[in-house]
Design a protein around this motif. Structure first.
Motif, PDB file in Angstrom:
ATOM      1  N   ASP A 148       5.239  -2.401  37.220  1.00  0.00           N
ATOM      2  CA  ASP A 148       4.357  -3.743  35.967  1.00  0.00           C
ATOM      3  C   ASP A 148       3.976  -4.613  37.572  1.00  0.00           C
ATOM      4  OD1 ASP A 148       3.980  -5.961  34.966  1.00  0.00           O
ATOM      5  OD2 ASP A 148       5.773  -6.684  34.298  1.00  0.00           O
ATOM      6  N   LEU A 149       2.293  -4.672  38.247  1.00  0.00           N
ATOM      7  CA  LEU A 149       1.893  -5.435  38.580  1.00  0.00           C
ATOM      8  C   LEU A 149       1.665  -7.251  38.416  1.00  0.00           C
ATOM      9  CD1 LEU A 149      -1.727  -3.381  39.067  1.00  0.00           C
ATOM     10  CD2 LEU A 149       0.262  -3.226  40.125  1.00  0.00           C
ATOM     11  N   GLY A 150       2.619  -7.154  36.970  1.00  0.00           N
ATOM     12  CA  GLY A 150       2.458  -8.655  37.048  1.00  0.00           C
ATOM     13  C   GLY A 150       1.404 -10.302  36.957  1.00  0.00           C
ATOM     14  N   ILE A 151       0.357  -9.070  36.587  1.00  0.00           N
ATOM     15  CA  ILE A 151      -0.675 -10.531  35.887  1.00  0.00           C
ATOM     16  C   ILE A 151      -1.463  -9.917  35.233  1.00  0.00           C
ATOM     17  CG2 ILE A 151      -1.404  -9.882  39.203  1.00  0.00           C
ATOM     18  CD1 ILE A 151      -3.275  -7.725  38.807  1.00  0.00           C
ATOM     19  N   ALA A 152      -0.509  -9.681  34.150  1.00  0.00           N
ATOM     20  CA  ALA A 152      -1.144  -9.309  32.833  1.00  0.00           C
ATOM     21  C   ALA A 152      -1.825 -10.799  32.273  1.00  0.00           C
ATOM     22  CB  ALA A 152      -0.056  -9.031  31.702  1.00  0.00           C
ATOM     23  N   GLY A 153      -2.926 -10.984  31.765  1.00  0.00           N
ATOM     24  CA  GLY A 153      -3.275 -12.207  31.056  1.00  0.00           C
ATOM     25  C   GLY A 153      -3.697 -13.414  31.892  1.00  0.00           C
ATOM     26  N   LYS A 154      -4.072 -12.934  33.647  1.00  0.00           N
ATOM     27  CA  LYS A 154      -4.509 -13.301  34.440  1.00  0.00           C
ATOM     28  C   LYS A 154      -6.453 -13.182  34.091  1.00  0.00           C
ATOM     29  CE  LYS A 154      -1.029 -14.219  37.751  1.00  0.00           C
ATOM     30  NZ  LYS A 154      -1.199 -16.000  37.881  1.00  0.00           N
ATOM     31  N   ARG A 155      -6.932 -13.761  34.515  1.00  0.00           N
ATOM     32  CA  ARG A 155      -8.595 -13.192  34.718  1.00  0.00           C
ATOM     33  C   ARG A 155      -9.497 -13.029  35.867  1.00  0.00           C
ATOM     34  NH1 ARG A 155     -12.737 -18.129  33.761  1.00  0.00           N
ATOM     35  NH2 ARG A 155     -13.883 -16.995  32.382  1.00  0.00           N
ATOM     36  N   ALA A 156     -10.171 -12.086  35.959  1.00  0.00           N
ATOM     37  CA  ALA A 156     -10.826 -11.300  37.114  1.00  0.00           C
ATOM     38  C   ALA A 156     -11.814 -11.351  37.396  1.00  0.00           C
ATOM     39  CB  ALA A 156     -10.078 -10.083  37.594  1.00  0.00           C
ATOM     40  N   LEU A 157     -13.092 -12.257  37.856  1.00  0.00           N
ATOM     41  CA  LEU A 157     -14.494 -11.964  38.058  1.00  0.00           C
ATOM     42  C   LEU A 157     -14.366 -10.999  39.272  1.00  0.00           C
ATOM     43  CD1 LEU A 157     -17.183 -11.893  38.549  1.00  0.00           C
ATOM     44  CD2 LEU A 157     -16.834 -13.484  39.872  1.00  0.00           C
ATOM     45  N   GLU A 179     -11.680  -1.675  35.518  1.00  0.00           N
ATOM     46  CA  GLU A 179     -10.472  -0.594  34.288  1.00  0.00           C
ATOM     47  C   GLU A 179      -9.575  -0.771  35.505  1.00  0.00           C
ATOM     48  OE1 GLU A 179     -12.544   2.910  34.100  1.00  0.00           O
ATOM     49  OE2 GLU A 179     -13.352   3.362  33.155  1.00  0.00           O
ATOM     50  N   ALA A 180      -8.908  -0.842  36.552  1.00  0.00           N
ATOM     51  CA  ALA A 180      -7.688  -0.473  37.060  1.00  0.00           C
ATOM     52  C   ALA A 180      -7.003  -2.094  36.293  1.00  0.00           C
ATOM     53  CB  ALA A 180      -7.495  -0.468  38.395  1.00  0.00           C
ATOM     54  N   LEU A 181      -7.909  -3.184  36.725  1.00  0.00           N
ATOM     55  CA  LEU A 181      -7.226  -4.690  36.546  1.00  0.00           C
ATOM     56  C   LEU A 181      -7.005  -4.705  34.913  1.00  0.00           C
ATOM     57  CD1 LEU A 181      -9.363  -6.618  38.994  1.00  0.00           C
ATOM     58  CD2 LEU A 181      -6.906  -6.611  39.098  1.00  0.00           C
ATOM     59  N   ALA A 182      -7.794  -3.787  35.028  1.00  0.00           N
ATOM     60  CA  ALA A 182      -7.531  -4.304  33.176  1.00  0.00           C
ATOM     61  C   ALA A 182      -6.201  -3.477  32.288  1.00  0.00           C
ATOM     62  CB  ALA A 182      -9.144  -3.652  32.291  1.00  0.00           C
ATOM     63  N   SER A 183      -6.337  -2.285  32.684  1.00  0.00           N
ATOM     64  CA  SER A 183      -5.164  -1.526  32.509  1.00  0.00           C
ATOM     65  C   SER A 183      -3.641  -2.223  32.788  1.00  0.00           C
ATOM     66  CB  SER A 183      -5.281  -0.207  33.337  1.00  0.00           C
ATOM     67  OG  SER A 183      -4.466  -0.387  34.482  1.00  0.00           O
ATOM     68  N   ALA A 184      -3.698  -3.090  33.321  1.00  0.00           N
ATOM     69  CA  ALA A 184      -3.005  -4.203  34.106  1.00  0.00           C
ATOM     70  C   ALA A 184      -3.049  -5.172  33.205  1.00  0.00           C
ATOM     71  CB  ALA A 184      -2.814  -4.603  35.738  1.00  0.00           C
ATOM     72  N   GLY A 185      -3.520  -5.524  32.417  1.00  0.00           N
ATOM     73  CA  GLY A 185      -3.716  -6.698  31.387  1.00  0.00           C
ATOM     74  C   GLY A 185      -4.578  -7.934  31.420  1.00  0.00           C
ATOM     75  N   VAL A 186      -5.332  -8.053  32.353  1.00  0.00           N
ATOM     76  CA  VAL A 186      -5.899  -8.601  32.989  1.00  0.00           C
ATOM     77  C   VAL A 186      -7.284  -9.357  32.466  1.00  0.00           C
ATOM     78  CG1 VAL A 186      -7.526  -9.517  35.041  1.00  0.00           C
ATOM     79  CG2 VAL A 186      -5.199  -8.229  35.889  1.00  0.00           C
ATOM     80  N   ASN A 187      -7.873  -9.988  31.448  1.00  0.00           N
ATOM     81  CA  ASN A 187      -8.617 -10.171  31.334  1.00  0.00           C
ATOM     82  C   ASN A 187     -10.397 -10.377  32.054  1.00  0.00           C
ATOM     83  OD1 ASN A 187      -7.869 -10.455  28.528  1.00  0.00           O
ATOM     84  ND2 ASN A 187      -6.927 -12.446  29.731  1.00  0.00           N
ATOM     85  N   ALA A 191      -6.146  -3.335  42.395  1.00  0.00           N
ATOM     86  CA  ALA A 191      -5.025  -3.911  41.151  1.00  0.00           C
ATOM     87  C   ALA A 191      -4.062  -4.218  42.199  1.00  0.00           C
ATOM     88  CB  ALA A 191      -5.147  -3.072  40.463  1.00  0.00           C
ATOM     89  N   PHE A 192      -3.576  -3.594  43.098  1.00  0.00           N
ATOM     90  CA  PHE A 192      -2.020  -3.861  44.068  1.00  0.00           C
ATOM     91  C   PHE A 192      -2.463  -4.704  44.441  1.00  0.00           C
ATOM     92  CE2 PHE A 192       0.915  -3.411  47.692  1.00  0.00           C
ATOM     93  CZ  PHE A 192       1.613  -3.856  46.714  1.00  0.00           C
ATOM     94  N   LEU A 193      -3.277  -4.559  45.863  1.00  0.00           N
ATOM     95  CA  LEU A 193      -3.930  -6.127  46.294  1.00  0.00           C
ATOM     96  C   LEU A 193      -3.996  -7.751  45.571  1.00  0.00           C
ATOM     97  CD1 LEU A 193      -6.199  -4.874  48.707  1.00  0.00           C
ATOM     98  CD2 LEU A 193      -4.082  -5.695  49.315  1.00  0.00           C
ATOM     99  N   CYS A 194      -4.211  -7.281  44.170  1.00  0.00           N
ATOM    100  CA  CYS A 194      -4.236  -8.392  43.789  1.00  0.00           C
ATOM    101  C   CYS A 194      -3.583  -8.694  42.683  1.00  0.00           C
ATOM    102  CB  CYS A 194      -5.417  -7.657  42.387  1.00  0.00           C
ATOM    103  SG  CYS A 194      -7.453  -7.722  42.940  1.00  0.00           S
ATOM    104  N   SER A 195      -2.394  -8.216  42.747  1.00  0.00           N
ATOM    105  CA  SER A 195      -1.286  -8.093  42.272  1.00  0.00           C
ATOM    106  C   SER A 195       0.273  -8.801  42.609  1.00  0.00           C
ATOM    107  CB  SER A 195       0.037  -6.493  41.347  1.00  0.00           C
ATOM    108  OG  SER A 195       0.451  -6.648  42.954  1.00  0.00           O
ATOM    109  N   GLN A 196       1.134  -9.269  41.421  1.00  0.00           N
ATOM    110  CA  GLN A 196       2.352  -9.942  42.448  1.00  0.00           C
ATOM    111  C   GLN A 196       2.584  -9.443  43.918  1.00  0.00           C
ATOM    112  OE1 GLN A 196       2.160 -13.124  41.838  1.00  0.00           O
ATOM    113  NE2 GLN A 196       2.219 -12.857  38.934  1.00  0.00           N
ATOM    114  N   HIS A 197       2.666  -8.175  43.870  1.00  0.00           N
ATOM    115  CA  HIS A 197       3.170  -8.058  45.574  1.00  0.00           C
ATOM    116  C   HIS A 197       2.485  -7.873  46.549  1.00  0.00           C
ATOM    117  CE1 HIS A 197       5.724  -5.731  41.792  1.00  0.00           C
ATOM    118  NE2 HIS A 197       5.082  -5.634  41.220  1.00  0.00           N
ATOM    119  N   SER A 198       1.789  -8.312  46.166  1.00  0.00           N
ATOM    120  CA  SER A 198       1.089  -8.645  47.737  1.00  0.00           C
ATOM    121  C   SER A 198       0.375  -9.544  48.153  1.00  0.00           C
ATOM    122  CB  SER A 198      -0.778  -7.728  46.798  1.00  0.00           C
ATOM    123  OG  SER A 198      -1.603  -8.585  46.590  1.00  0.00           O
ATOM    124  N   GLY A 199       1.636 -10.489  47.825  1.00  0.00           N
ATOM    125  CA  GLY A 199       1.434 -12.288  48.466  1.00  0.00           C
ATOM    126  C   GLY A 199       1.683 -12.606  49.684  1.00  0.00           C
TER     127      GLY A 199
END
Ligand code: NAP
Length: 259
Positions: free
Chosen positions: A2-11, A25-33, A233-241
């Motif tokens: 779980d990338l922990g970013i569902a509901g976030k928004r990305a450009l 597509e990878a961000l969308a599959s993690a629930g990112v708008n 998507a991993f670099l955009c996730s909660q795990h990559s801080g």
């Protein structure tokens, strides 16, 4: 995972095809708008419709050239408040060092250095205010080892890399990370264009040019947009801080480096 970013928004800039689309597509599959962008409306709307249907997320589309100031204004207005920014644009054409003049360099710098910088400058403050943000710049393996015929790309992307190295450390205290993904050869239209040039220069077919190039890569194949998108998507996730200001090669081992 779980990338922990569902509901976030990305450009995701330049995302109707290729690596940008893989990231979207990878961000969308993690629930990112998403806010998606390209110059051509048809491919962009098709990609956006498919992503909405497959992932049930919101997708806004902005048809424009991100390398123009007018295009940047349009995209930035639509993307106000995004949590995630993926910068991308088409790459400069190949050629010879002796052919390029000032205008060629200005065009390359605009597209592959100043455009991502403009997006970061506009959208980082919103992320810093929220105390969380992720930026991934799509650059190139040419930052680690030059590709001689892509001198315009080598120059512009290295400039962006220098900017990111400092800026990433200035925004990290606010919970915002900036990293660069460095593609080696991936099977996209851009690769076809580059291989097409090699094929006509050598008098061989496109398939032969591809096979020759693949044989030089330790993984013996081209990368895919899907695996590139997954890394993004991993670099955009909660795990990559804790990943800050890095340049990550995705090249099947093609760049012969120890580190
Ligand atoms: P691609 O398959 O040609 O796709 C480019 C995407 O960007 C398309 O959606 C295109 O749509 C859009 N685009 C291009 N210029 C744009 C602009 N000025 N404004 C808005 N949208 C734009 O390219 P790619 O292979 O995904 O490459 C992406 C980036 O990675 C490029 O900078 C490329 O040089 C770099 N790169 C690629 C590889 C590789 O092997 N594929 C390797 C190293 C570096 P429209 O044409 O409709 O605008």
């Amino acid at each position: 995972m779980d990338l922990g970013i569902a509901g976030k928004r990305a450009l995701v800039c330049a995302s109707s095809k290729g690596l940008g689309l893989g990231c979207a597509e990878a961000l969308a599959s993690a629930g990112v708008n998403l806010v998606m962008n390209a110059r051509g409306a048809e491919a962009l709307e098709q990609a956006a419709d498919r992503i909405r249907t497959e992932h049930g997320i919101e997708v806004q589309t902005i048809v424009c050239d991100v390398t123009t100031s007018g295009g940047q204004e349009q995209v930035i207005e639509a993307a106000q408040g995004v949590d995630i920014l993926v910068t991308n644009a088409g790459g400069p054409p190949p050629g010879m060092w002796s052919d390029w003049d000032r205008d060629d360099f200005i065009k390359a710098l605009d597209a592959n250095m100043l455009t991502p910088i403009a997006f970061m400058k506009a959208l980082l403050p919103g992320m810093m205010d929220k105390g969380w943000g992720r930026v991934v710049n799509i650059t190139s393996q040419s930052v680690r080892a030059p590709i001689a015929v892509l001198g315009l790309s080598n120059a512009a992307r290295t400039g962006l890399t220098g900017y990111v190295a400092g800026t990433a450390r200035q925004v990290a205290p606010y919970g915002v990370t900036i990293n660069n993904l460095l593609p080696g050869i991936h099977a996209t239209d851009r690769a076809d264009a580059l291989d097409g040039g090699v094929a006509s220069q050598k008098g061989i077919t496109l398939d032969e040019a591809r096979a020759e190039r693949a044989a030089t890569i330790p993984a013996r194949r081209y990368g895919t947009s899907a695996e590139f998108g997954a890394a993004c998507a991993f670099l955009c996730s909660q795990h990559s801080g804790f990943i800050v200001g890095q340049n990550i090669l995705l090249d099947g081992g093609a760049t012969n480096l120890t580190m």
